[in-house]
Motif scaffolding. Structure first.
Motif, mmCIF file in Angstrom:
data_model
loop_
_atom_site.group_PDB
_atom_site.id
_atom_site.type_symbol
_atom_site.label_atom_id
_atom_site.label_comp_id
_atom_site.label_asym_id
_atom_site.label_seq_id
_atom_site.Cartn_x
_atom_site.Cartn_y
_atom_site.Cartn_z
ATOM 1 N N VAL A 156 43.356 31.450 -65.201
ATOM 2 C CA VAL A 156 42.874 32.897 -65.596
ATOM 3 C C VAL A 156 41.266 32.970 -64.985
ATOM 4 C CG1 VAL A 156 44.132 32.720 -67.766
ATOM 5 C CG2 VAL A 156 41.797 32.108 -67.615
ATOM 6 N N THR A 157 41.021 34.365 -64.981
ATOM 7 C CA THR A 157 39.830 34.679 -64.507
ATOM 8 C C THR A 157 39.057 35.741 -65.300
ATOM 9 O OG1 THR A 157 38.686 35.754 -62.513
ATOM 10 C CG2 THR A 157 40.945 36.682 -63.007
ATOM 11 N N VAL A 158 37.759 35.752 -65.428
ATOM 12 C CA VAL A 158 37.172 36.658 -66.486
ATOM 13 C C VAL A 158 35.934 37.502 -66.013
ATOM 14 C CG1 VAL A 158 35.291 36.272 -68.327
ATOM 15 C CG2 VAL A 158 37.474 34.800 -68.312
ATOM 16 N N GLY A 159 35.832 38.852 -66.418
ATOM 17 C CA GLY A 159 35.101 39.556 -65.515
ATOM 18 C C GLY A 159 35.534 40.114 -64.435
ATOM 19 N N THR A 160 36.757 40.018 -63.965
ATOM 20 C CA THR A 160 37.267 40.580 -62.523
ATOM 21 C C THR A 160 38.201 41.801 -63.004
ATOM 22 O OG1 THR A 160 39.022 38.771 -62.897
ATOM 23 C CG2 THR A 160 36.837 38.527 -61.627
ATOM 24 N N THR A 161 38.275 42.419 -63.961
ATOM 25 C CA THR A 161 39.260 43.720 -64.294
ATOM 26 C C THR A 161 39.045 44.455 -63.235
ATOM 27 O OG1 THR A 161 37.508 44.658 -65.330
ATOM 28 C CG2 THR A 161 39.031 43.414 -66.589
ATOM 29 N N SER A 162 38.246 44.575 -62.247
ATOM 30 C CA SER A 162 38.117 45.510 -61.048
ATOM 31 C C SER A 162 39.284 45.002 -60.109
ATOM 32 C CB SER A 162 36.860 45.520 -60.324
ATOM 33 O OG SER A 162 36.431 44.481 -60.159
#
Length: 239
Positions: A40-46
């Motif tokens: 998973v990755t966080v802070g990458t909704t862009s």
């Protein structure tokens, strides 16, 4: 004596042999839970839209014989961060490339706090007919310790929205064997979950993955983790 079967790589499987279930990983999360070792990755909704585009390409590149999919599962991560429009594009691509059976179970994993009745109604119109809700525990303090970004009240509001949107297939995720979790605490979570009358419960015993905050902070078999005997009792109570 061992028998070795030689498979002709040029031969194609029959329609019956083609997979009829599909898992799609959506790796985006608002926060990274302290026990989680998933991709998973966080802070990458862009990056979500770009990821969706790559996912659509991957679907088109995957071999298919037009087999009807009996099960589609959006996991993660937090798939409910996708917009209805993004989910619709993915589902249309799946149906075009593989064909989704009319009776297919289509599951969307979601976290409390990321859902509302309007969005859920749209999800249902897209064909999503099952929600898997990441509750984990009904203890407020323990939620914070897990690194979850929702509250117990968020869980109740999410379940209410899911039901009001018309979903009749709801699964709740729970965790046991957690730091400082007692048998009484676990029984409270079980009672609270059952009171919501879910169609399914998925329950997970904590695994200390070495790369996670929990894996670095705690040692298996040592306080504040429950003893092995206590964890076994929790499992038997669950059953």
């Amino acid at each position: 004596m061992t028998t070795i079967q030689i498979i002709d790589p040029t031969s194609s499987p029959t329609l019956r042999e083609w997979p009829s279930a599909l898992y799609l990983h959506i790796p985006f999360c608002p926060t990274h839970c302290h026990y989680c070792d998933f991709a998973v990755t966080v802070g990458t909704t862009s990056l979500i839209e770009q990821y969706v585009q790559y996912l659509l390409q991957e679907i088109e590149l995957t071999p298919s014989q037009g087999q009807p999919l009996a099960s589609v599962y959006f996991g993660g991560g937090t798939p409910s961060l996708l917009t209805p429009q993004q989910l619709e594009r993915i589902l249309l691509a799946l149906d075009h490339h593989f064909h989704i059976a009319k009776t297919a179970e289509i599951t969307l994993e979601a976290n409390p706090g990321t859902l509302n009745k309007r969005t859920l109604t749209t999800f249902q119109h897209l064909g999503i007919n099952r929600i898997s809700l990441g509750v984990q525990t009904f203890d407020e303090t323990m939620l914070k310790r897990l690194g979850r970004n929702h509250t117990v009240q968020d869980t109740y509001e999410a379940v209410d929205a899911i039901r009001r949107a018309g979903f009749t297939n709801l699964s709740l995720d729970l965790m046991f064997g957690l730091p400082e979790q007692t048998l009484a605490n676990w029984q409270t979570s079980l009672t609270s979950a059952l009171a919501l009358a879910p169609e399914h419960i998925s329950a997970y015993d904590l695994i200390l993955e070495p790369t996670t905050p929990f894996g670095r902070a705690f040692q298996s078999g040592c306080a504040p983790l429950p003893t092995e005997e206590a964890t076994i009792t929790m499992y038997l109570d669950l059953i």
